[in-house]
Design a protein around this motif. Structure first.
Motif: not given
Ligand SMILES: Nc1ncnc2c1ncn2[C@@H]1O[C@H](COP(=O)(O)OP(=O)(O)OP(=O)(O)O)[C@@H](O)[C@H]1O
Ligand SMILES: [Mg+2]
Length: 305
Positions: A11-12, A15, A26-27, A30-31, A207
């Motif tokens: 996931i990182e 991103r 945002d996470r 991205a997930t 953000r």
């Protein structure tokens, strides 16, 4: 044979690769993107206008070095425009030429429905072989009619299109599909069930600030903070149409063009049309409401410093 581009491993990394293309995810987003790529499922993005739904498909194509194939949906969109069409003009010409050279009817008829006369529209193009599987953007699906959704469901469930006169085209590897909707109507559950679903909301202040810093890098930090706080404040009001990220970015550019260093009531009133596009909203905000918002921002900044 088509190759899969190197997909993000986490996931990182997803991103970071989006960020590399100036897209701040945002996470949760991205997930959703990571899972859609990993599980080879369409990504279904629903949400407010101007929040980066369409952009994600463009950015994904860039990040993966893939072609972007875009299908813009609208009322009346049908298979001829979305998937494929026979080139009637060329077929007519072929018939005339065949008749002139005394070819048999059977021979002429047999040649008419070959690939030479087929016009591939976005859905078919996305299923044809590519060196790297393309990104297929099906934009604003809520604008298309329900029968089209049913057709789309067929295409997405097997990644294939049957052309009755010719053959069945099946994608060697599924394209990366991004579907967007502004939710002017509900999309059928069956379509959503096939997809990884994500609701795209307005960004929080942190953000939005990061996005402004990337999209309008010439704006001074102080101005960027103020304009983001102002837009965030506007979104708490009961307006007919709240400003999206496109409007924030555009406002940043407009303020720069006016050499504005810091927000003041006059500049805000004069440029409000970049943020709000309905007369009722403009009347509501221009003047005292805008001044009140500005004051609360200045008070907040003073408290923070
Ligand atoms: N997370 C983000 N990071 C960087 N830029 C963004 C982000 N989200 C949106 N943008 C920018 O905001 C603008 C609007 O994005 P986009 O057109 O994708 O919105 P949308 O959700 O598709 O809107 P609409 O529903 O009106 O079609 C684009 O210029 C895009 O570059
Ligand atoms: Mg869009």
């Amino acid at each position: 044979m088509s190759a899969r581009p190197r997909l993000p491993a986490s996931i990182e990394e997803t991103r970071e690769r989006l960020l590399h293309e100036s897209y701040v995810a945002d996470r949760p987003l991205a997930t959703a993107v990571f899972l859609a790529l990993k599980l080879e499922r369409p990504l279904f993005l629903e949400g407010q206008p101007g929040t980066g739904k369409t952009e994600i498909a463009k950015v994904l194509a860039q990040a993966l070095g893939a072609e972007l194939i875009r299908l813009q949906c609208y009322e009346g969109l049908d298979v001829n425009l979305a998937a494929y069409e026979w080139n009637y003009a060329r077929q007519m010409l072929e018939i005339r030429l065949g008749e002139a050279s005394h070819e048999s009817r059977e021979h002429i008829a047999a040649s008419l429905f070959s690939e030479r006369f087929l016009i591939a529209r976005p859905l078919l193009r996305a299923l044809q072989p590519h060196a790297v599987p393309p990104v297929l953007l099906i934009d604003e699906l809520d604008r298309a009619d329900e029968p089209f959704e049913a057709y789309l469901l067929e295409v997405l469930s097997d990644f294939q299109i049957t052309i009755p006169e010719l053959t069945t085209v099946r994608a060697p590897r599924p394209p990366i599909v991004v579907i967007t909707s502004n939710r002017t109507r509900e999309i059928h559950d069956a379509v959503k069930r096939h997809c990884i679903y994500h609701w795209v909301d307005y960004p929080d202040a942190a953000r939005e600030l990061e996005i402004i810093q990337r999209k309008v890098p010439q704006a001074r930090q102080a101005l960027a903070r103020e304009l983001v706080a102002f837009v965030q404040g506007l979104r708490t009001l009961e307006l007919y149409k709240l400003p999206g990220l496109s409007e924030t970015i555009e406002w940043g550019r407009a303020l720069l063009a006016l050499d504005c260093m810091s927000l003041d009531p006059q500049t805000v009133d004069d440029t409000l049309g970049v943020l709000l596009k309905y007369q009722d909203d403009l009347v509501r905000v221009r003047g005292s409401e805008a001044a009140r918002l500005l004051e609360s921002i200045t008070a907040g900044t003073a408290k923070a410093s």
